[in-house]
Design a protein around this motif. Structure first.
Motif, PDB file in Angstrom:
ATOM      1  N   TYR A  32      49.095  66.593  83.554  1.00 26.59           N
ATOM      2  CA  TYR A  32      48.655  67.955  83.839  1.00 26.59           C
ATOM      3  C   TYR A  32      47.363  68.234  83.097  1.00 26.59           C
ATOM      4  CZ  TYR A  32      53.074  69.303  85.983  1.00 26.59           C
ATOM      5  OH  TYR A  32      54.153  69.397  86.816  1.00 26.59           O
ATOM      6  N   LEU A  34      44.717  71.558  82.210  1.00 28.23           N
ATOM      7  CA  LEU A  34      44.763  73.009  82.145  1.00 28.23           C
ATOM      8  C   LEU A  34      43.477  73.567  81.586  1.00 28.23           C
ATOM      9  CD1 LEU A  34      47.448  71.622  80.489  1.00 28.23           C
ATOM     10  CD2 LEU A  34      48.351  73.791  81.259  1.00 28.23           C
ATOM     11  N   TYR A  36      42.334  76.999  79.380  1.00 29.91           N
ATOM     12  CA  TYR A  36      42.721  78.177  78.622  1.00 29.91           C
ATOM     13  C   TYR A  36      41.446  78.937  78.284  1.00 29.91           C
ATOM     14  CZ  TYR A  36      47.700  77.315  77.722  1.00 29.91           C
ATOM     15  OH  TYR A  36      49.058  77.171  77.849  1.00 29.91           O
ATOM     16  N   ALA A  41      39.502  86.562  67.967  1.00 26.34           N
ATOM     17  CA  ALA A  41      40.647  87.158  67.267  1.00 26.34           C
ATOM     18  C   ALA A  41      41.906  87.232  68.133  1.00 26.34           C
ATOM     19  CB  ALA A  41      40.313  88.533  66.716  1.00 26.34           C
ATOM     20  N   GLU A  42      41.903  86.526  69.241  1.00 30.12           N
ATOM     21  CA  GLU A  42      43.106  86.457  70.071  1.00 30.12           C
ATOM     22  C   GLU A  42      43.500  84.999  70.266  1.00 30.12           C
ATOM     23  OE1 GLU A  42      41.959  90.354  72.846  1.00 30.12           O
ATOM     24  OE2 GLU A  42      42.659  88.495  73.763  1.00 30.12           O
ATOM     25  N   GLY A  43      44.768  84.792  70.628  1.00 30.42           N
ATOM     26  CA  GLY A  43      45.173  83.442  70.969  1.00 30.42           C
ATOM     27  C   GLY A  43      44.688  83.063  72.361  1.00 30.42           C
ATOM     28  N   PRO A  44      44.616  81.773  72.656  1.00 29.27           N
ATOM     29  CA  PRO A  44      44.210  81.340  73.998  1.00 29.27           C
ATOM     30  C   PRO A  44      45.200  81.843  75.044  1.00 29.27           C
ATOM     31  CG  PRO A  44      44.250  79.490  72.450  1.00 29.27           C
ATOM     32  CD  PRO A  44      44.914  80.638  71.772  1.00 29.27           C
ATOM     33  N   PHE A  46      46.440  81.205  79.111  1.00 27.67           N
ATOM     34  CA  PHE A  46      46.426  80.239  80.210  1.00 27.67           C
ATOM     35  C   PHE A  46      45.648  80.799  81.397  1.00 27.67           C
ATOM     36  CE2 PHE A  46      47.836  76.997  82.983  1.00 27.67           C
ATOM     37  CZ  PHE A  46      48.257  77.592  84.162  1.00 27.67           C
ATOM     38  N   PHE A  89      38.787  76.445  76.927  1.00 29.09           N
ATOM     39  CA  PHE A  89      39.303  75.168  76.454  1.00 29.09           C
ATOM     40  C   PHE A  89      39.913  74.403  77.618  1.00 29.09           C
ATOM     41  CE2 PHE A  89      38.859  75.499  71.927  1.00 29.09           C
ATOM     42  CZ  PHE A  89      38.955  76.841  71.637  1.00 29.09           C
ATOM     43  N   GLY A  97      54.584  68.434  79.453  1.00 25.96           N
ATOM     44  CA  GLY A  97      53.735  69.555  79.073  1.00 25.96           C
ATOM     45  C   GLY A  97      54.022  70.126  77.708  1.00 25.96           C
ATOM     46  N   LYS A  99      53.040  68.764  74.615  1.00 25.76           N
ATOM     47  CA  LYS A  99      52.022  68.500  73.598  1.00 25.76           C
ATOM     48  C   LYS A  99      50.668  68.559  74.274  1.00 25.76           C
ATOM     49  CE  LYS A  99      53.683  64.633  71.745  1.00 25.76           C
ATOM     50  NZ  LYS A  99      53.788  63.474  70.822  1.00 25.76           N
ATOM     51  N   LEU A 100      50.029  69.697  74.155  1.00 24.32           N
ATOM     52  CA  LEU A 100      48.724  69.825  74.778  1.00 24.32           C
ATOM     53  C   LEU A 100      47.663  69.181  73.898  1.00 24.32           C
ATOM     54  CD1 LEU A 100      48.856  73.513  76.077  1.00 24.32           C
ATOM     55  CD2 LEU A 100      49.252  71.407  77.346  1.00 24.32           C
ATOM     56  N   PHE A 102      43.721  69.295  73.382  1.00 23.36           N
ATOM     57  CA  PHE A 102      42.634  70.211  73.716  1.00 23.36           C
ATOM     58  C   PHE A 102      41.262  69.603  73.476  1.00 23.36           C
ATOM     59  CE2 PHE A 102      44.401  74.440  74.505  1.00 23.36           C
ATOM     60  CZ  PHE A 102      45.713  74.291  74.090  1.00 23.36           C
ATOM     61  N   GLY A 103      40.293  70.047  74.275  1.00 22.48           N
ATOM     62  CA  GLY A 103      38.899  69.801  73.980  1.00 22.48           C
ATOM     63  C   GLY A 103      38.418  70.813  72.953  1.00 22.48           C
ATOM     64  N   ALA A 104      37.177  70.671  72.539  1.00 22.98           N
ATOM     65  CA  ALA A 104      36.617  71.529  71.486  1.00 22.98           C
ATOM     66  C   ALA A 104      36.187  72.896  71.995  1.00 22.98           C
ATOM     67  CB  ALA A 104      35.443  70.819  70.817  1.00 22.98           C
TER      68      ALA A 104
ATOM     69  N   TYR B  35      49.991  74.691  66.517  1.00 22.27           N
ATOM     70  CA  TYR B  35      48.708  74.015  66.627  1.00 22.27           C
ATOM     71  C   TYR B  35      47.817  74.541  65.494  1.00 22.27           C
ATOM     72  CZ  TYR B  35      49.933  72.980  71.538  1.00 22.27           C
ATOM     73  OH  TYR B  35      50.550  72.545  72.696  1.00 22.27           O
ATOM     74  N   GLN B  41      36.337  72.697  66.168  1.00 18.47           N
ATOM     75  CA  GLN B  41      37.209  71.723  66.801  1.00 18.47           C
ATOM     76  C   GLN B  41      38.102  72.395  67.837  1.00 18.47           C
ATOM     77  OE1 GLN B  41      36.995  68.395  65.860  1.00 18.47           O
ATOM     78  NE2 GLN B  41      35.290  69.137  64.618  1.00 18.47           N
ATOM     79  N   GLY B  42      38.702  71.574  68.679  1.00 14.63           N
ATOM     80  CA  GLY B  42      39.707  72.084  69.593  1.00 14.63           C
ATOM     81  C   GLY B  42      41.024  72.272  68.865  1.00 14.63           C
ATOM     82  N   LEU B  43      42.000  72.771  69.587  1.00 13.77           N
ATOM     83  CA  LEU B  43      43.323  72.956  68.996  1.00 13.77           C
ATOM     84  C   LEU B  43      43.989  71.594  68.824  1.00 13.77           C
ATOM     85  CD1 LEU B  43      42.623  75.718  70.477  1.00 13.77           C
ATOM     86  CD2 LEU B  43      45.091  76.108  70.422  1.00 13.77           C
ATOM     87  N   LEU B  91      47.870  78.321  64.985  1.00 14.84           N
ATOM     88  CA  LEU B  91      48.333  79.025  66.183  1.00 14.84           C
ATOM     89  C   LEU B  91      49.732  78.580  66.545  1.00 14.84           C
ATOM     90  CD1 LEU B  91      44.948  78.533  67.885  1.00 14.84           C
ATOM     91  CD2 LEU B  91      46.005  80.769  67.842  1.00 14.84           C
ATOM     92  N   GLU B 106      53.775  77.434  81.291  1.00 12.66           N
ATOM     93  CA  GLU B 106      52.697  78.010  80.494  1.00 12.66           C
ATOM     94  C   GLU B 106      53.109  78.224  79.050  1.00 12.66           C
ATOM     95  OE1 GLU B 106      51.276  81.669  82.081  1.00 12.66           O
ATOM     96  OE2 GLU B 106      50.130  82.174  80.286  1.00 12.66           O
ATOM     97  N   PHE B 109      50.348  81.872  73.602  1.00 15.72           N
ATOM     98  CA  PHE B 109      49.888  81.749  72.227  1.00 15.72           C
ATOM     99  C   PHE B 109      49.886  83.091  71.502  1.00 15.72           C
ATOM    100  CE2 PHE B 109      48.254  77.459  71.524  1.00 15.72           C
ATOM    101  CZ  PHE B 109      48.268  76.946  72.802  1.00 15.72           C
ATOM    102  N   GLY B 110      50.166  83.018  70.212  1.00 16.84           N
ATOM    103  CA  GLY B 110      49.977  84.164  69.338  1.00 16.84           C
ATOM    104  C   GLY B 110      48.523  84.260  68.913  1.00 16.84           C
ATOM    105  N   PRO B 111      48.169  85.299  68.157  1.00 15.39           N
ATOM    106  CA  PRO B 111      46.777  85.507  67.738  1.00 15.39           C
ATOM    107  C   PRO B 111      46.330  84.566  66.628  1.00 15.39           C
ATOM    108  CG  PRO B 111      48.171  87.219  66.828  1.00 15.39           C
ATOM    109  CD  PRO B 111      49.043  86.411  67.730  1.00 15.39           C
TER     110      PRO B 111
END
Lengths: 112, 118
Positions: A32, A34, A36, A41-44, A46, A89, A97, A99-100, A102-104, B35, B41-43, B91, B106, B109-111
């Motif tokens: 998969y 994805l 994001y 100041a917020e989480g990612p 989807f 991201f 699904g 363990k994601l 992520f890219g930078a 994470y 960097q990425g997560l 995170l 999906e 995520f938290g903040p």
């Protein structure tokens, strides 16, 4: 070693035009892919996903394309809006699904 | 409904001290993930809990890092003897139980908790 790479740290686009964000990966076992989106100041959150058995998935203004032979995916946003300005991201996972990888991230700025 | 919450939002600590970071997942989500995102960097995946199964700790960077999930809900990530390289945004995410191959579940995520080790 980075399994998921986003080579463009930032992208600036005019409102109404197309935004194209790119991502490359090295692990052919990913199932998969994805995208994001993250505001400060917020989480990612989807945005859209695509299974490895497909080459395109569309959701409103957002379309993700997958080229497995090139190990490349891209996110197209059209038309771009100022509210789309965020960090995007690219991520990949196995069949479960859980363990994601992520890219930078790419910072997108949509200018009005 | 309430999303994933994390506390504290910011934590500044001195090198060598222990810290605890808390995550409250979305009610009904059996899967919980930690994470971290270091600067530029990425997560980076740290650990994954699913129901009563043994957690997947494969992403923990050293034995100074540990996490637990009590009662299948709240999770605590503990970092002992913190080092400056531990400075990052930590995170937490939760999801319904992953179902292989049917669709992508999906992760919400938290903040995050911004940890600064001086």
């Amino acid at each position: 070693d980075q399994q998921v790479k986003q080579n463009s740290p930032s992208l600036s686009v005019q409102e109404g035009r197309i935004s194209i964000l790119n991502c490359d990966y090295t692990n052919s076992m990913f199932d998969y892919f994805l995208w994001y989106k993250k505001y400060p100041a917020e989480g990612p959150t989807f945005l859209i996903s695509i299974s490895s058995i497909k080459d395109k998935n569309e959701d409103g203004r957002f379309t993700v394309f997958l080229n497995k032979s090139a190990k490349h995916l891209s996110l197209h946003i059209v038309p771009s809006q100022p509210g789309d300005s965020a960090v995007y991201f690219c991520a990949a996972s196995d069949l479960y699904g859980n363990k994601l990888v992520f890219g930078a991230g790419t910072i997108l700025r949509v200018k009005s | 409904g309430a999303g994933v919450s994390q506390s504290p939002s910011n934590k500044v600590t001195e090198k060598g001290k222990d810290v605890e970071l808390r995550c409250d997942p979305i009610s009904g989500h059996t899967a919980l993930y930690w994470y971290r995102q270091s600067l530029g960097q990425g997560l980076e995946f740290l650990i994954y809990f699913q129901g009563n199964s043994a957690p997947d700790k494969s992403g923990l960077p050293s034995d100074r890092f540990s996490a637990e999930r009590t009662g299948g809900s709240v999770s605590t990530l503990t970092i002992q003897r913190t080092q400056q390289e531990d400075s990052a945004v930590y995170l937490c995410a939760s999801s319904l139980a992953p179902l292989a191959g049917l669709s992508y579940n999906e992760q919400f995520f938290g903040p995050g908790t911004r940890l600064t080790v001086l």
